[in-house]
Design a protein around this motif. Structure first.
Motif, mmCIF file in Angstrom:
data_model
loop_
_atom_site.group_PDB
_atom_site.id
_atom_site.type_symbol
_atom_site.label_atom_id
_atom_site.label_comp_id
_atom_site.label_asym_id
_atom_site.label_seq_id
_atom_site.Cartn_x
_atom_site.Cartn_y
_atom_site.Cartn_z
ATOM 1 N N LEU A 19 6.312 11.142 23.075
ATOM 2 C CA LEU A 19 5.696 10.555 21.822
ATOM 3 C C LEU A 19 5.702 11.570 20.850
ATOM 4 O O LEU A 19 5.683 12.380 21.019
ATOM 5 N N GLN A 20 6.368 10.880 19.517
ATOM 6 C CA GLN A 20 6.494 11.788 18.408
ATOM 7 C C GLN A 20 5.804 11.043 17.473
ATOM 8 O O GLN A 20 5.932 9.879 17.009
ATOM 9 N N VAL A 21 4.911 11.762 16.518
ATOM 10 C CA VAL A 21 4.262 11.097 15.374
ATOM 11 C C VAL A 21 4.469 12.203 13.982
ATOM 12 O O VAL A 21 4.684 13.136 14.134
ATOM 13 N N ALA A 22 5.050 11.234 12.964
ATOM 14 C CA ALA A 22 5.274 12.081 11.612
ATOM 15 C C ALA A 22 4.432 11.071 10.724
ATOM 16 O O ALA A 22 4.533 9.857 10.702
ATOM 17 N N LYS A 23 3.486 11.970 9.597
ATOM 18 C CA LYS A 23 2.964 11.247 8.835
ATOM 19 C C LYS A 23 2.577 12.236 7.660
ATOM 20 O O LYS A 23 2.777 13.139 7.496
ATOM 21 N N ALA A 24 2.574 11.536 6.242
ATOM 22 C CA ALA A 24 2.411 12.311 5.000
ATOM 23 C C ALA A 24 1.581 11.243 4.167
ATOM 24 O O ALA A 24 1.674 9.978 4.096
ATOM 25 N N ALA A 25 0.562 11.818 3.472
ATOM 26 C CA ALA A 25 -0.278 11.343 2.456
ATOM 27 C C ALA A 25 0.791 11.171 1.236
ATOM 28 O O ALA A 25 1.869 11.679 1.217
ATOM 29 N N GLY A 26 0.555 9.911 0.530
ATOM 30 C CA GLY A 26 1.147 9.746 -0.795
ATOM 31 C C GLY A 26 2.385 8.806 -0.310
ATOM 32 O O GLY A 26 2.308 8.145 0.818
ATOM 33 N N LYS A 27 3.458 8.505 -1.292
ATOM 34 C CA LYS A 27 4.333 7.422 -1.374
ATOM 35 C C LYS A 27 5.232 7.822 -0.030
ATOM 36 O O LYS A 27 5.317 8.979 0.619
ATOM 37 N N TRP B 141 -2.937 1.323 2.637
ATOM 38 C CA TRP B 141 -3.775 0.943 1.503
ATOM 39 C C TRP B 141 -5.178 1.254 1.975
ATOM 40 O O TRP B 141 -5.804 0.553 2.831
ATOM 41 N N ALA B 142 -5.567 2.570 1.476
ATOM 42 C CA ALA B 142 -6.793 3.176 2.070
ATOM 43 C C ALA B 142 -8.102 2.020 2.159
ATOM 44 O O ALA B 142 -8.406 1.466 1.028
ATOM 45 N N THR B 143 -8.785 1.982 3.304
ATOM 46 C CA THR B 143 -10.111 1.093 3.242
ATOM 47 C C THR B 143 -11.337 1.962 3.989
ATOM 48 O O THR B 143 -11.986 2.633 3.103
ATOM 49 N N HIS B 144 -11.155 2.481 5.055
ATOM 50 C CA HIS B 144 -12.117 3.464 5.775
ATOM 51 C C HIS B 144 -11.267 4.929 5.829
ATOM 52 O O HIS B 144 -10.286 5.032 6.391
ATOM 53 N N GLY B 145 -11.897 5.679 4.944
ATOM 54 C CA GLY B 145 -11.304 7.009 4.669
ATOM 55 C C GLY B 145 -10.444 7.212 3.669
ATOM 56 O O GLY B 145 -9.694 6.257 3.361
ATOM 57 N N GLY B 146 -10.238 8.451 3.041
ATOM 58 C CA GLY B 146 -9.552 8.659 1.862
ATOM 59 C C GLY B 146 -8.059 8.621 2.348
ATOM 60 O O GLY B 146 -7.612 8.562 3.192
ATOM 61 N N PRO B 147 -7.070 8.620 1.255
ATOM 62 C CA PRO B 147 -5.854 8.618 1.262
ATOM 63 C C PRO B 147 -5.143 10.021 1.735
ATOM 64 O O PRO B 147 -4.162 10.485 1.118
ATOM 65 N N THR B 148 -5.633 10.531 2.977
ATOM 66 C CA THR B 148 -5.364 11.829 3.362
ATOM 67 C C THR B 148 -4.031 11.719 4.605
ATOM 68 O O THR B 148 -3.974 10.600 5.145
ATOM 69 N N THR B 149 -3.491 12.762 4.809
ATOM 70 C CA THR B 149 -2.430 12.884 6.081
ATOM 71 C C THR B 149 -3.320 12.347 7.310
ATOM 72 O O THR B 149 -2.847 11.773 8.089
ATOM 73 N N GLY C 278 0.833 -1.045 0.001
ATOM 74 C CA GLY C 278 0.011 0.006 -0.103
ATOM 75 C C GLY C 278 0.837 1.105 0.085
ATOM 76 O O GLY C 278 2.099 1.273 0.604
ATOM 77 N N TYR C 279 0.330 2.359 -0.647
ATOM 78 C CA TYR C 279 1.421 3.457 -0.707
ATOM 79 C C TYR C 279 0.375 4.662 -0.791
ATOM 80 O O TYR C 279 0.751 5.552 -1.335
#
Ligand code: M6R
Length: 641
Positions: free
Chosen positions: A56-64, A89-97, A42-43
């Protein structure tokens, strides 16, 4: 079909490693390396959560993954002792940050692979507790439920004993929460209150342990950590895990400690993106039991009724439908062709199969009472996109059956029924075909339920039979693969093949021929077995390999006719390769080679009979030294007309 990875190391470490000399950043380094190797799963987005002396630190990004790497490079996190990562690999909710994992709740962060079926009921509970939700995902709900339980349990534990271990408390919370979850999950959680621990749980979603020296790992498959250790251990269903730098503890569902079964990974990091298989196609053939199971997941409610959440078409419109037109190309069209037999039988509605590129240029009869079903793995096939637009212009509602989340066809259709096959990388479609048939069957049964064509018990019976298919596909992979592969190698010098089938076996024959054409560049044709005598039998000559898909002997009217066809071609010198049910001895006398499938009802059989044909085509192409994943002249997604 997401990828997850976890890593834990000591707070005061001295770990030397050629792979990651920078000891301080080792956890982040392990997570990013693992995510890179899992990106085939999934990407749509990627993210990491790290715990250590800085919290606790969290980093995330939409896309590859490269987007996450860029975000981390711009704002490097502090060194960590434990971390979890996710590629989605999105199932619930779109591929957003916002929808990207990890999801954070209180001191906790969680990553998840799978689908939590009862998340709506749990969401109400989280909202009632006054917690703000930032995403549309089922996972964020699980994170909050876990944090709510953990906060309460930890307060109680520390009141009784101020030195209570938060990691152990999180284990108890994980057990209590996962008992309430329905569906499939591999869940990993970290908390800033126990920075040298990862707590995990698994039910029907893949998860493996990687055993290091003074550090430990988790992954959706061994690809996640094979660059760092080759020692792996299994995680069973409904087991809870606590990973610390120097120990791994596993509890079964009764709370007893069990010893996980270990093994030595025999392949190296370079093969990891293919999960150890030589080709993506081989891997995707082996993904098929999961593709069918995941497509069924979460679509039946507690009353046993099919609930298609994505079905945004008014039930009154669906009740008034007087014709269904399937628009699709290639393998997707053959999946629609299989579904025609089932939907007409269950719903008593005529179903037409239209190649998308033909549909648009003829004056097809389409009205507001027509339901157009567009089937596409990629959701980006231009011919199918144009057919969707054309159908909508004619006033037809369009339902898309699509694998790629948020693709053009998914966005332009009135409703989407996603197949959950996960990313399909090989150009030749395999697991998407099985998932498309499964989704079409869900649609057919949903319509039959809605329109009152079938009693609830009948729908439940068909669903139960569908639910048995993943194990039956697995049986073919386990028991028949070597025979079929050997046959592929043996027939590698042949330049022509025929494929025959009747009823649902006919589109399977077409698909078998297509696989061989596109992979092995040989002449291959599929026919309806009954059509043979009307011309094609002239092609049969001494030694011509002919595959015959034999229906179950429990439908004698179909079975015996196909058997007659086998005799006719054998009498003319054909080399008959028969795909038949276990125990169907009637074929023995007429078959040069027999490939067995487990017994299944007629309408379910295509999910099985196609599997040996895929394996055969890949084996034959492999024996010829051809590029199996990227055959000449083809593209995975045909985005031009
Ligand atoms: O992405 P789609 O499902 O719309 O693609 C349709 C066809 O191009 C595709 O199924 C093609 O026939 C496969 N390569 C066959 O293996």
């Amino acid at each position: 079909m997401c990828g997850i990875v976890g890593h834990v190391r000591p707070l005061a470490p001295v770990i030397s490693s050629a792979a990651t000399p920078e000891v301080e950043g080792r956890t982040l380094c392990v997570l990013l390396d693992g995510l890179g190797r899992l990106e085939y799963r999934g990407y749509d987005s990627a993210g990491v959560a790290l715990v250590g002396p800085s919290g606790l630190q969290v980093a995330k990004a939409a896309g590859k993954l490269e987007n996450l790497r860029a975000a981390i490079a711009a704002e490097p996190p502090a060194p960590a002792t434990a971390g979890i990562g996710h590629t989605r690999w999105a199932t619930h909710g779109g591929p957003t940050t916002e929808n990207a994992h990890p999801h954070r709740a209180g001191s906790i962060a969680v990553v998840h692979n799978g689908i939590i079926e009862n998340f709506r009921a749990l969401r109400a509970e989280v909202e009632e507790a006054g917690r703000a939700l930032l995403s549309d995902t089922d996972t964020e709900i699980a994170a909050h439920i876990l944090d709510m339980d953990f906060t309460a349990r930890l307060a109680e534990a520390t009141a009784a004993d101020p030195s209570a271990d938060p990691a152990q408390v999180l284990v108890e919370s994980m057990r209590a929460v996962t008992e309430r979850l329905e569906g499939a999950f591999a869940l990993l959680a970290v908390t800033s209150l126990a920075p040298e621990a990862i707590v995990a749980a698994r039910r029907s979603s893949p998860l493996v342990i990687g055993l290091g020296d003074g550090e430990n790992f988790l992954g959706s498959d061994v690809a996640a950590f094979v660059a760092f250790t080759s020692r792996a251990a299994e995680v069973g269903d409904d087991q809870i895990l606590l990973l610390r730098p120097d120990s791994v503890t596993v509890w079964d569902k009764d709370g007893c400690i069990v010893e996980p079964k270990g093994w030595e990974v025999s392949w190296d990091a370079s093969a990891a993106v293919k999960g150890g298989y030589e080709t993506f196609m081989d891997k995707e053939i082996h993904d098929q039991p999961a593709a069918v199971a995941d497509t069924l997941l979460g679509r039946v409610d507690e009353r046993g009724e099919i609930q298609l959440d994505e079905m945004r078409i008014d039930p009154a419109v669906l009740r008034s439908v007087d014709k269904i037109i399937v628009v699709a190309c290639g393998t997707a069209a053959y999946a629609g062709h299989v579904a025609k037999y089932a939907i007409e039988h269950w719903c008593r509605v005529p179903v037409e199969i239209e190649l998308a590129h033909e549909f648009r240029y003829r004056d097809a009869v389409v009205s507001e009472k027509t339901l157009t079903v567009a089937i596409s793995q990629s959701g980006e096939t231009m011919d199918t996109i144009q057919a969707v637009r054309h159908a909508r212009e004619q006033g037809s509602k369009v339902l898309a059956i699509v694998n790629a989340y948020g693709s053009t066809i998914a966005r332009e259709a009135d409703a989407v029924l996603y197949t959950h096959a996960g990313p399909e990388v090989a150009v030749a479609s395999t697991k998407a075909f099985l998932a498309q048939i499964t989704a079409c069957y869900l649609l057919g049964l949903y319509l039959a339920q809605l329109r009152g064509n079938k009693w609830p018990e009948e729908v439940a019976d068909y669903l139960a039979k569908l639910g048995e298919m993943p194990d039956k596909v697995q049986w073919i992979l386990d028991e028949q693969q070597s025979v079929v592969r050997a046959l592929g190698a043996e027939l590698a010098d042949r330049s022509s093949f025929l494929f025959l089938g009747r009823h649902v076996g006919f589109p399977v024959a077409l698909e078998g021929a297509l696989k061989l054409k596109e992979l092995a560049y040989v002449h291959a044709e599929g026919f309806a077995a009954g059509e043979l005598k009307h011309g094609p039998i002239a092609l049969v000559e001494e030694g011509l390999p002919v595959f015959v898909i034999v229906p179950t002997p429990r439908r004698p009217i179909l079975h015996d006719k196909v058997l007659s066809n086998v005799q006719e071609i054998r009498a003319r010198g054909a080399r008959t390769i028969v795909v038949a049910e276990e125990g169907d001895d009637a074929v023995d006398a007429f078959a040069e080679h027999i490939i067995r499938i487990p017994a299944a009802p007629t309408l379910m059989a295509p999910l099985l009979t196609v599997v040996p044909l895929q394996i055969f085509a890949a084996a034959l192409a492999g024996a010829k030294g051809l590029d199996i994943d990227q055959p000449r002249n083809l593209a995975k997604s045909v985005t031009v007309e």
